[in-house]
Design a protein around this motif. Structure first.
Motif, short mmCIF file in Angstrom:
data_model
loop_
_atom_site.label_atom_id
_atom_site.label_comp_id
_atom_site.label_asym_id
_atom_site.label_seq_id
_atom_site.Cartn_x
_atom_site.Cartn_y
_atom_site.Cartn_z
N ASN A 26 -4.07 -4.89 -19.47
CA ASN A 26 -4.55 -3.52 -19.63
C ASN A 26 -5.82 -3.29 -18.83
O ASN A 26 -6.72 -4.12 -18.81
CB ASN A 26 -4.83 -3.21 -21.10
N ARG A 47 -2.36 2.45 -17.73
CA ARG A 47 -0.91 2.21 -17.71
C ARG A 47 -0.60 1.14 -18.76
O ARG A 47 -0.73 -0.05 -18.49
CB ARG A 47 -0.46 1.70 -16.35
N ARG A 49 2.27 0.02 -19.97
CA ARG A 49 3.48 -0.78 -19.68
C ARG A 49 4.15 -1.29 -20.96
O ARG A 49 4.40 -2.48 -21.12
CB ARG A 49 3.14 -1.93 -18.75
N LEU A 50 4.43 -0.37 -21.87
CA LEU A 50 4.97 -0.76 -23.18
C LEU A 50 6.38 -1.32 -23.11
O LEU A 50 6.73 -2.21 -23.88
CB LEU A 50 4.92 0.43 -24.13
N ILE A 51 7.22 -0.80 -22.21
CA ILE A 51 8.59 -1.33 -22.10
C ILE A 51 8.56 -2.81 -21.71
O ILE A 51 9.27 -3.63 -22.30
CB ILE A 51 9.41 -0.51 -21.07
N PHE A 52 7.72 -3.15 -20.74
CA PHE A 52 7.58 -4.55 -20.33
C PHE A 52 7.10 -5.40 -21.50
O PHE A 52 7.61 -6.51 -21.72
CB PHE A 52 6.62 -4.65 -19.15
N LYS A 53 6.14 -4.89 -22.25
CA LYS A 53 5.59 -5.65 -23.36
C LYS A 53 6.58 -5.77 -24.51
O LYS A 53 6.61 -6.80 -25.18
CB LYS A 53 4.28 -5.03 -23.81
#
Length: 83
Positions: A26, A47, A49-53
């Motif tokens: 982050n 950003r 990047r919740l899908i990646f996480k």
């Protein structure tokens, strides 16, 4: 172990790994020098990047749950723990 117990263990392990994975990579608005919209928090990630996480937490939780279930069902470890 019953299937419901396995799902319960996976659910707990998934939440623990998701919380551990959230801060990875982050960068806040303040760190990058980006102007914050009125009412926004300068410490919020630019950003997230919740899908990646989510995918990373799912993969790690599957690995950790498999290792945990293997450890619980391993006879050698049972003999070691019950000495």
């Amino acid at each position: 172990m019953q299937i419901g117990s396995i799902f319960a263990v996976y659910f707990v392990v998934w939440w623990l790994t998701f919380v551990a994975v959230l801060p990875i990579g982050n960068r806040s608005h303040h760190e990058l020098g980006v102007e914050v919209v009125a009412g926004g928090d300068p410490g919020s990630p630019l950003r997230p990047r919740l899908i990646f996480k989510l995918l990373l937490a799912t993969l790690l939780a599957a690995v950790f749950t498999a290792l945990l279930l293997w450890g619980v069902s391993n006879e050698t470890l049972h003999h070691y723990w019950n000495r």
